[in-house]
Motif scaffolding. Sequence first.
Motif, PDB file in Angstrom:
ATOM      1  N   MET A  94       4.122   1.391  -1.864  1.00 27.99           N
ATOM      2  CA  MET A  94       4.684   1.788  -3.101  1.00 27.99           C
ATOM      3  C   MET A  94       3.446   2.494  -3.711  1.00 27.99           C
ATOM      4  O   MET A  94       3.798   2.967  -4.177  1.00 27.99           O
ATOM      5  CB  MET A  94       4.444   0.153  -3.105  1.00 27.99           C
ATOM      6  CG  MET A  94       5.371   0.058  -4.521  1.00 27.99           C
ATOM      7  SD  MET A  94       5.974  -1.140  -4.753  1.00 27.99           S
ATOM      8  CE  MET A  94       4.834  -2.158  -5.498  1.00 27.99           C
ATOM      9  N   PHE A  95       2.408   1.888  -4.143  1.00 29.97           N
ATOM     10  CA  PHE A  95       0.964   1.962  -4.085  1.00 29.97           C
ATOM     11  C   PHE A  95       1.123   3.608  -4.161  1.00 29.97           C
ATOM     12  O   PHE A  95       0.496   4.963  -4.993  1.00 29.97           O
ATOM     13  CB  PHE A  95      -0.608   1.812  -4.031  1.00 29.97           C
ATOM     14  CG  PHE A  95      -0.094   0.759  -4.552  1.00 29.97           C
ATOM     15  CD1 PHE A  95       0.823  -0.472  -5.987  1.00 29.97           C
ATOM     16  CD2 PHE A  95      -0.815  -0.585  -4.127  1.00 29.97           C
ATOM     17  CE1 PHE A  95       1.113  -1.181  -6.130  1.00 29.97           C
ATOM     18  CE2 PHE A  95      -0.961  -2.064  -4.811  1.00 29.97           C
ATOM     19  CZ  PHE A  95      -0.212  -1.976  -5.188  1.00 29.97           C
ATOM     20  N   ARG A 130       9.553   2.713   3.181  1.00 25.65           N
ATOM     21  CA  ARG A 130       8.629   1.727   2.788  1.00 25.65           C
ATOM     22  C   ARG A 130       8.738   0.993   3.933  1.00 25.65           C
ATOM     23  O   ARG A 130       8.305  -0.112   4.270  1.00 25.65           O
ATOM     24  CB  ARG A 130       8.374   1.907   1.749  1.00 25.65           C
ATOM     25  CG  ARG A 130       8.313   1.463   0.910  1.00 25.65           C
ATOM     26  CD  ARG A 130       7.324   0.708  -0.019  1.00 25.65           C
ATOM     27  NE  ARG A 130       7.687  -0.042  -1.249  1.00 25.65           N
ATOM     28  CZ  ARG A 130       8.555   0.461  -2.502  1.00 25.65           C
ATOM     29  NH1 ARG A 130       8.508   1.318  -2.780  1.00 25.65           N
ATOM     30  NH2 ARG A 130       9.056  -0.795  -2.611  1.00 25.65           N
ATOM     31  N   GLY A 161       3.021   5.724  -3.191  1.00 24.70           N
ATOM     32  CA  GLY A 161       5.104   6.952  -3.812  1.00 24.70           C
ATOM     33  C   GLY A 161       5.367   6.143  -3.113  1.00 24.70           C
ATOM     34  O   GLY A 161       6.623   7.361  -3.234  1.00 24.70           O
ATOM     35  N   MET A 162       6.030   5.856  -1.895  1.00 28.76           N
ATOM     36  CA  MET A 162       6.539   6.361  -1.140  1.00 28.76           C
ATOM     37  C   MET A 162       7.734   5.409  -1.496  1.00 28.76           C
ATOM     38  O   MET A 162       8.073   4.334  -1.735  1.00 28.76           O
ATOM     39  CB  MET A 162       6.042   5.470   0.512  1.00 28.76           C
ATOM     40  CG  MET A 162       6.713   6.079   1.828  1.00 28.76           C
ATOM     41  SD  MET A 162       6.523   5.283   3.147  1.00 28.76           S
ATOM     42  CE  MET A 162       5.131   6.323   3.388  1.00 28.76           C
ATOM     43  N   PRO A 163       9.144   5.729  -0.681  1.00 28.88           N
ATOM     44  CA  PRO A 163      10.366   5.345  -1.321  1.00 28.88           C
ATOM     45  C   PRO A 163      10.897   4.733  -1.053  1.00 28.88           C
ATOM     46  O   PRO A 163      10.677   4.335   0.894  1.00 28.88           O
ATOM     47  CB  PRO A 163      11.450   6.430  -1.435  1.00 28.88           C
ATOM     48  CG  PRO A 163      10.922   7.528  -0.727  1.00 28.88           C
ATOM     49  CD  PRO A 163       9.761   7.549  -0.983  1.00 28.88           C
ATOM     50  N   ARG A 164      12.030   3.134  -1.178  1.00 28.04           N
ATOM     51  CA  ARG A 164      11.654   2.064  -1.179  1.00 28.04           C
ATOM     52  C   ARG A 164      11.947   2.157   0.426  1.00 28.04           C
ATOM     53  O   ARG A 164      11.538   0.956   1.118  1.00 28.04           O
ATOM     54  CB  ARG A 164      12.879   1.197  -1.598  1.00 28.04           C
ATOM     55  CG  ARG A 164      13.095  -0.463  -1.068  1.00 28.04           C
ATOM     56  CD  ARG A 164      13.325  -1.195  -2.724  1.00 28.04           C
ATOM     57  NE  ARG A 164      13.185  -2.664  -1.834  1.00 28.04           N
ATOM     58  CZ  ARG A 164      12.842  -3.886  -2.192  1.00 28.04           C
ATOM     59  NH1 ARG A 164      12.644  -3.585  -3.506  1.00 28.04           N
ATOM     60  NH2 ARG A 164      12.700  -4.813  -1.904  1.00 28.04           N
ATOM     61  N   PRO A 204       0.579  -1.117   0.067  1.00 27.06           N
ATOM     62  CA  PRO A 204       0.052  -0.054  -0.325  1.00 27.06           C
ATOM     63  C   PRO A 204       1.083   1.320   0.119  1.00 27.06           C
ATOM     64  O   PRO A 204       0.130   2.157  -0.414  1.00 27.06           O
ATOM     65  CB  PRO A 204      -0.721  -0.139   1.159  1.00 27.06           C
ATOM     66  CG  PRO A 204      -0.515  -1.214   1.688  1.00 27.06           C
ATOM     67  CD  PRO A 204       0.276  -1.925   1.584  1.00 27.06           C
TER      68      PRO A 204
END
Lengths: 255, 468
Positions: free
Chosen positions: A111-112, A120, A114-117, A109
């Motif tokens: 990632m969807f 997250r 748009g949080m950087p890896r 969720p």
Amino acid sequence: MAFISVKNLRKVYKIGNEKVYALKKIDLDIERGEICCILGTSGSGKSTLLNMLAGLEKPTRGDIFINGTNVAKLSEKKLARFRQENTGFIFQSYNLISQFNALENVGMPLMFKGMPRSKRDKISAKMLKLVGLGSRMKHRPNQMSGGQQQRVGIARAFVAKPNVVFADEPTGNLDTKTTDEVMRLMVRMCRKYNITLILVTHDLEIAGYSDRIVHIIDGEITSIEKNESVYSPEDDEKKESGPDNNTENSEVSEQ
Amino acid sequence: MKIYDMLIICLRNLWRRKGRTLLTVIGVVIGSCAVIVMISLGLGMNKAMDSMLSSWGDLTAVTIFNGNGSGMMFVTDDSHYSGNSNKEKPPLNDDALEMLKNIDHVSYVIPKITLSNEMVTLCSGRSDRYRLGWGEIYGVDFSMLEKMGYEIEEGAIPNEHNYKESIIYGNEITYNFRDTKKHGNASMTAKQQLPDGSFTKPFVEPVGGDFKIGINNTKKPNEDGSYPYGGRGYEYKLTGAAVLKQDPNWETPYSIFIDIDLAKEIIESYNRLNGVKKAKAPEYSQVKIVCENIDSVDAVQKAVEDMGFTASSMAQVRSQMQGELGVIQMILGGLAAISLLVAAISITNTMIMSIYERTREIGIMKVLGCFIGNIRLLFLMEAGMIGLLGGIIGTIISYIISFIMNTFAGSAFAQILGFGGDGGEVSIIPIWLVLLALGFSTVIGLISGYYPANRAVKISALEAIKNE
């Protein structure tokens, strides 16, 4: 207005020339932080109600307000944004992505959004520790038991700190002992973050974990009862009171 | 969703179904290989054609042949020769030369005067013993010899004070001198290589020897049909200055060159001797106009023809041949395109299968709040990646095929394609072709993925929560 407000909701399926009323006329208010169980037999329309609350299906008539937004009227794109910000989902069959490991599944969720890896991954790892899977982060779903998979599912539902989490028969595929663990975990998470939980089940036992039980038969609400002997995480703490009573952060024993 | 995340997911999905991905990629490899190799063959043909044409003549040159002036008529194939015979042709004289020089994109002009065997007699030796049997004498500007691309085999280009006293020979024409004191075979020499590697010597000394041009009196032919020549005021004494190397166009070997000013004087003397009444200023028999580059040839030729001259250039031949080659290339390209089309269909097929397999996954993504735009992009990326991958591998294999063709099958292919196997490259892959192929195969992938991606987008989120 209540946090979740369902007004005059109707869903009609057309099968050939015949109209099937899945939901006849539903009016329901749910407060923030409440754990509400929708209880009914199969075919009662409880899943249809949940689907519409989550915006997966459009009602034939009526409105659903969640936190002031009419979910029934949102466009596909706004709905996606609404889900990112407001909802989490727990499935009966876990629905983890098989080629992702636990950490990546929990982070979906985010990632969807748009949080950087790196960011997250940190949040997801914390969440996995919270559900007691700190040592299973790199495991794929097929390397975990059903209970562990569902805990990953729970971590995924709560990771984005949603306002409401929907759970559709979350323990349907689990044995009794694991069911109990998973239910306690869900309740604890909701209480911790003050998240509303809408639980759909046919199992009266599970309904016992909720604040309120909505009985639904043939697409109509027949009764709403308040659960007086509701489970609370403090009960656990009292029972297991010892030198360290921070069960939340310690790993829950695994089966 | 971040592009980076999408890329990772896309690569993972491709990797998850390695076998199927590989097979689809192979389809694209074959298609892009076919396209690259076919185009490279086409480019090879074009290059072979250009080098063949330039061996026939300068590609940047427009040549005017003077039909109504003095000198010989050129018989030319109509396709090479665009005539507008209805028009009155202007005289090809110094005024015309000046106008030609002023046309845009003209680098320089090289006029030529032809003295036919009928007008003059070229001879050498005591009492004109050795006489030229047959051969054209051209008046050219000696200072232009180098620009004309002529190279010296022996001797040197005369310095400008000696222009009018010098004569330059092609490397074969000297064997056309005959010994008038002898008869039959003894009166001739043929160029032959001797056992020691040297060649037989002609009767005359082309470098350093003395020569004489005598003007023919055409009014009183001799009994044998030849003309009496020379006499006071009608003779020009010359010294052999140089022998030219054989040029690739085969213009020089049977040519003799004298200075253009001398040639003009000779024509005037001829007119005087033979009483040509309406003698005008001498006209050039041929003017070669050299253009700045190959692309300006058409425009220059057009301008020249507008002035009323009949001009020809290799550009005409070239464009005609290019048209013919274009047809061949289109057939080859069409065949290649078919294989790429098949590859495109197989990408679509693969993607549709992949979407069927991942219906649940797509539903889950939707429930978890993934934008449908991201889902579409994810599948487009996958399809594009298959295309790009196929393009890259296809390019590498094309280079190998091209190398093999050039190395081992060069001359054989060249013969099949109708261009003499001169050892040139059959297949040429320039960098733009590589980029084009990569871009094209990626676009093919994207187009093939468009329909499946839209299908994926339409999958209902409900699919995800259906219990197994």
